[in-house]
Scaffold this motif. Structure first.
Motif, PDB file in Angstrom:
ATOM      1  N   GLY A 115       0.792  -1.219   0.000  1.00 50.64           N
ATOM      2  CA  GLY A 115       0.000   0.000   0.000  1.00 50.64           C
ATOM      3  C   GLY A 115       0.817   1.258   0.000  1.00 50.64           C
ATOM      4  N   SER A 116       0.084   2.356  -0.088  1.00 53.21           N
ATOM      5  CA  SER A 116       0.730   3.667  -0.065  1.00 53.21           C
ATOM      6  C   SER A 116      -0.166   4.672   0.637  1.00 53.21           C
ATOM      7  N   LEU A 117       0.468   5.703   1.135  1.00 53.15           N
ATOM      8  CA  LEU A 117      -0.182   6.828   1.798  1.00 53.15           C
ATOM      9  C   LEU A 117       0.392   8.075   1.152  1.00 53.15           C
ATOM     10  N   THR A 118      -0.480   8.860   0.499  1.00 50.79           N
ATOM     11  CA  THR A 118      -0.020  10.035  -0.229  1.00 50.79           C
ATOM     12  C   THR A 118      -0.821  11.256   0.193  1.00 50.79           C
ATOM     13  N   PRO A 122      -3.609  19.539   3.072  1.00 47.41           N
ATOM     14  CA  PRO A 122      -3.423  19.518   4.523  1.00 47.41           C
ATOM     15  C   PRO A 122      -4.441  18.636   5.254  1.00 47.41           C
ATOM     16  N   ASP A 123      -5.606  18.412   4.655  1.00 51.28           N
ATOM     17  CA  ASP A 123      -6.652  17.636   5.316  1.00 51.28           C
ATOM     18  C   ASP A 123      -7.145  16.460   4.483  1.00 51.28           C
ATOM     19  N   THR A 124      -6.351  16.029   3.518  1.00 51.08           N
ATOM     20  CA  THR A 124      -6.745  14.944   2.626  1.00 51.08           C
ATOM     21  C   THR A 124      -5.540  14.051   2.320  1.00 51.08           C
ATOM     22  N   VAL A 125      -5.738  12.741   2.426  1.00 55.87           N
ATOM     23  CA  VAL A 125      -4.719  11.780   2.015  1.00 55.87           C
ATOM     24  C   VAL A 125      -5.376  10.737   1.123  1.00 55.87           C
ATOM     25  N   GLU A 126      -4.561  10.167   0.233  1.00 57.05           N
ATOM     26  CA  GLU A 126      -5.023   9.046  -0.569  1.00 57.05           C
ATOM     27  C   GLU A 126      -4.336   7.801  -0.042  1.00 57.05           C
ATOM     28  N   VAL A 127      -5.138   6.785   0.244  1.00 60.01           N
ATOM     29  CA  VAL A 127      -4.624   5.505   0.723  1.00 60.01           C
ATOM     30  C   VAL A 127      -4.930   4.478  -0.361  1.00 60.01           C
TER      31      VAL A 127
END
Length: 145
Positions: A115-118, A122-127
Motif C-alpha cells: 500500500g501507499s499513503l499520499t 493539509p486535510d486529505t490523504v489518498e490511501v
C-alpha cells in the motif's frame, strides 16, 4: 589554465543549481500534507484511523469503527473475535516520491496488501492497497478536527 577555471565555474554552477533544485523540491510533501499525524475518517465513514509517526513514515491504528467492530475476517481464527479498535491496519514506513509505501490490512476481507499513503492537501490523504502492484483500490481520507 583559462579552460580549467571555466570548467570549474561551470561545475560549481551545476552543483549550485542542483542544490537549489533539491532545496526547492524537498518541501513538496510538507506543503501538501505537513505532518499527517492525527485522526482520519475513511472514505466510507465506516472507521476512524489514528495516524502517527512510525520510523521514517507513518502507521495507522483503528480508533473507532461502526458496527460490531470485530476482526471477523482475520485469517487467524483466534483473532476473529478481537475488537478492531486498536488494531494496526497501516504501516507506511518507506518514503517514496510524494508519499510513503508499506502495507495495509483490510479487516473487511482479512487480507494485507502492499500500500501507499499520499498526502493530497493539509486535510486529505489518498490511501491505496494493491495486489501485484497493478490492481489497486484507492480511498480518500479526510482529517478530523
Amino acid at each position: 589554465m583559462v579552460a580549467h577555471a571555466s570548467s570549474r565555474r561551470r561545475a560549481f554552477r551545476i552543483a549550485l543549481a542542483a542544490a537549489l533544485l533539491g532545496a526547492l523540491s524537498g518541501p513538496t510533501l510538507a506543503q501538501k500534507g505537513g505532518d499527517l499525524s492525527g485522526l482520519w475518517q475513511t472514505e466510507t465513514a465506516g472507521s476512524t484511523v489514528r495516524i502517527a509517526r512510525c520510523g521514517g513514515g507513518y502507521c495507522g491504528v483503528i480508533a473507532a469503527t461502526a458496527g460490531a467492530g470485530l476482526d471477523a475476517q482475520n485469517p487467524d481464527p483466534g483473532l476473529r473475535t478481537r475488537k478492531l479498535v486498536g488494531v494496526q491496519i497501516m504501516q507506511a514506513g518507506t518514503a517514496s516520491g510524494e508519499g510513503f509505501e508499506g502495507s495495509l490490512y483490510n479487516p473487511k476481507d482479512g487480507k494485507t496488501y502492499s500500500g501507499s499513503l499520499t498526502p493530497k492537501g493539509p486535510d486529505t490523504v489518498e490511501v491505496a492497497g494493491c495486489v501485484l502492484s497493478v490492481i489497486c483500490k484507492r480511498q480518500t481520507w479526510r482529517r478530523l478536527r
